[in-house]
Scaffold this active site. Structure first.
Site, PDB file in Angstrom:
ATOM      1  N   ARG A 198      -4.245  33.568  63.964  1.00 28.32           N
ATOM      2  CA  ARG A 198      -3.625  32.105  63.640  1.00 28.32           C
ATOM      3  C   ARG A 198      -3.557  32.002  61.991  1.00 28.32           C
ATOM      4  O   ARG A 198      -4.600  31.367  61.537  1.00 28.32           O
ATOM      5  CB  ARG A 198      -4.485  31.051  64.526  1.00 28.32           C
ATOM      6  CG  ARG A 198      -3.636  29.847  64.364  1.00 28.32           C
ATOM      7  CD  ARG A 198      -4.667  28.615  64.706  1.00 28.32           C
ATOM      8  NE  ARG A 198      -5.467  28.268  63.599  1.00 28.32           N
ATOM      9  CZ  ARG A 198      -6.628  27.713  63.746  1.00 28.32           C
ATOM     10  NH1 ARG A 198      -7.227  27.632  65.146  1.00 28.32           N
ATOM     11  NH2 ARG A 198      -7.442  27.584  62.712  1.00 28.32           N
TER      12      ARG A 198
ATOM     13  N   HIS B 165      -4.763  24.926  62.964  1.00 26.60           N
ATOM     14  CA  HIS B 165      -4.821  24.719  64.380  1.00 26.60           C
ATOM     15  C   HIS B 165      -3.642  23.836  64.783  1.00 26.60           C
ATOM     16  O   HIS B 165      -2.761  24.132  65.433  1.00 26.60           O
ATOM     17  CB  HIS B 165      -6.006  24.180  64.957  1.00 26.60           C
ATOM     18  CG  HIS B 165      -5.929  23.917  66.437  1.00 26.60           C
ATOM     19  ND1 HIS B 165      -5.931  24.822  67.324  1.00 26.60           N
ATOM     20  CD2 HIS B 165      -5.887  22.762  66.930  1.00 26.60           C
ATOM     21  CE1 HIS B 165      -5.744  24.388  68.525  1.00 26.60           C
ATOM     22  NE2 HIS B 165      -5.762  22.817  68.553  1.00 26.60           N
TER      23      HIS B 165
ATOM     24  N   TYR C  77     -13.530  25.847  57.615  1.00 23.79           N
ATOM     25  CA  TYR C  77     -14.589  26.770  58.402  1.00 23.79           C
ATOM     26  C   TYR C  77     -14.060  28.225  58.362  1.00 23.79           C
ATOM     27  O   TYR C  77     -14.609  28.895  58.714  1.00 23.79           O
ATOM     28  CB  TYR C  77     -14.498  26.239  59.754  1.00 23.79           C
ATOM     29  CG  TYR C  77     -13.106  26.081  60.351  1.00 23.79           C
ATOM     30  CD1 TYR C  77     -12.370  27.259  60.772  1.00 23.79           C
ATOM     31  CD2 TYR C  77     -12.569  25.032  60.659  1.00 23.79           C
ATOM     32  CE1 TYR C  77     -11.003  27.125  61.426  1.00 23.79           C
ATOM     33  CE2 TYR C  77     -11.241  24.832  61.181  1.00 23.79           C
ATOM     34  CZ  TYR C  77     -10.562  25.913  61.611  1.00 23.79           C
ATOM     35  OH  TYR C  77      -9.300  25.629  62.094  1.00 23.79           O
TER      36      TYR C  77
END
Length: 482
Positions: free
Chosen positions: A371, A375, A384
């Protein structure tokens, strides 16, 4: 009288034991004896396969799909125990004969080697020597590529529109374009699709227009969902694409039920459902796989293992070798595929569909990808994960890889590329401008499409809402019609 009843009971029990064979100890002539148990093959030892010479593994052969299912797909015809034994005793248990062993052997928690990943194109878009794949025509290859470019353009412009405050939410498919577009290309229009929320590429392939995408994201009166869903929660009855639900993995059991219905009706079609690696931690994933295996439903499970379940990395998601090995526990044939390779995805789904319908069985496909984007617009993934990690994966862009292959094939050039991107951008901007100016659905649409006759409690709620809007008009936008 009691004596007769007791005699009859003994006869019934004797007949049951004879028919069922449960717990009966029988001779097994086919069981290979050995003087040395330590030379025996453990139950979970990997089946021998030639990964060094892919051409030796037929595309539709079982060797390409890791777990070996029953010899027969009929209930109760499971394979006999894989143990070789030094005893002539076996347990005739429902599902197949199980050999006894005097050696206490625990099934290993994982195999020593990871399940290999099926691939056709290398990072430079060149065919890997000896790769077995389904040939695609020039027309299909070019449509796959143009849809992937269209998806990239749509993601860029919608993302910017959200940042400008023109729509409330958006989630991109950057880095995962090949998974959804190529898999949809291998299906037919009659196959049901149960998406998660990162599969607009499959809907694009089926003919959903840019205007329809824009109408849904802006929630106007032309939106098929009448503005009742948040952006990117698409759905289309016309295209057999079930409406996206934000709840994770709930679509999986639905897909199995639909697949079983197709099977009962004798349809030449299957159900396909998509989900992320995080979805495999939901109970619905496990229930759906078991449901599908037991009912022998023609359903394809496509797991987009993109490395992250929002901010949870797969290292915190799995102790097993990803999602692919979970299929075997439920009796589901499975394969791991390079999700950044459009030809590999197309070939795997094409083969999976053939088996799902022809053999009436579920198939699990784990597509390895990444990805690249956040998100969603509510997320900042740099909190993160490192920027270096994102850039490293960006270099493995599946769209560029497919472009190189169609260029090598003589089907694409720089002029085609420039024209495509220019046209897509114009069409996308125009679709947004139209969707943004269109009226919003009326208040009445909030209470329709569920009941044939609206019940009294919903009529009461509608009346109260209208009264509230009239008392506090400043709290509602002018385009929200009473």
């Amino acid at each position: 009288m009691l004596t007769v009843m007791a005699k009859n009971s003994r006869n019934v029990v004797t007949q049951m034991k004879s028919k069922m064979g449960l717990w009966s100890i029988i001779n097994r002539n086919s069981c290979t004896s050995s003087a040395n148990h330590h030379n025996r093959t453990p139950l979970m030892a990997p089946l021998a396969r030639d990964f060094k010479t892919p051409a030796s593994n037929s595309l539709y052969s079982h060797t390409l799909f890791t777990p070996r299912r029953f010899h027969s797909i009929k209930a109760g015809k499971q394979s006999d125990s894989l143990y070789t034994c030094d005893s002539n005793q076996v347990l005739d248990f429902p599902g197949g004969k199980v050999a006894f062993t005097p050696e206490m052997m625990f099934i290993p928690e994982s195999s020593e080697e990871r399940v290999p990943c099926f691939r056709v194109l290398d990072d430079n878009g060149q065919l890997i020597t000896g790769s077995s794949f389904v040939q695609v025509s020039e027309e299909v290859a070019k449509k796959m590529y143009t849809d992937m470019v269209t998806l990239q353009t749509m993601d860029t412009i919608f993302y910017e529109a959200q940042r400008q405050g023109r729509i409330s939410f958006y989630a991109t498919s950057v880095g995962e374009e090949a998974i959804t577009v190529a898999s949809a290309a291998a299906l037919t229009a009659d196959d049901f699709i149960f998406p998660q929320y990162r599969e607009p590429g499959a809907l694009l392939w089926r003919g959903f227009s840019l205007q329809e995408f824009a109408n849904q994201c802006f929630g106007n009166k032309a939106d098929h969902g009448r503005g009742r869903q948040m952006p990117i929660h698409y759905g289309s009855n016309k295209h057999n694409y079930f409406t996206v639900a934000a709840t994770i993995a709930t679509q999986l059991p639905h897909a199995v039920g639909a697949a079983y219905s197709l099977k009962m009706d004798g349809k030449d079609a299957c159900a396909v459902t998509y989900f992320g690696d995080g979805g495999t931690s939901e109970g619905d994933f496990h229930a759906a796989l078991n449901f599908a295996a037991v009912m022998e439903a023609p359903v394809i499970f496509i797991c987009r293992n993109n490395g992250w379940a929002i901010s949870t990395p797969i290292t915190d998601q799995f102790r097993s070798d990803g999602a692919v090995v979970r299929g075997r526990a439920y009796g589901v044939r499975s394969i791991r595929v390079d999700g950044n390779d459009a030809l590999a995805m197309y070939s795997a789904v094409h083969a999976a569909r053939k088996m799902a319908i022809g053999e009436q069985r579920p198939i699990l496909i784990e597509a390895l990808s990444y990805r690249v984007g956040h998100h969603s617009t509510s997320d900042d993934s740099t909190k993160y994960r490192s920027v270096n990690e994102i850039e490293r994966w960006s270099a493995q862009d599946p769209v560029t890889r497919l472009r190189k292959w169609i260029e090598f094939s003589g089907w694409w050039n720089d002029e085609d590329e420039s024209e495509l991107k220019s046209n897509m951008k114009k069409q996308m901007v125009n679709a947004i401008q139209i969707a943004e100016k269109m009226e919003k659905p009326s208040v009445a649409d909030l209470f329709t499409d569920v009941y044939d006759v609206t019940p009294s409690n919903l009529r009461e709620q509608e009346n109260r809402l209208r009264e509230t809007m009239q008392r506090h008009p400043q709290d509602y936008t002018p385009d929200f019609s009473v």
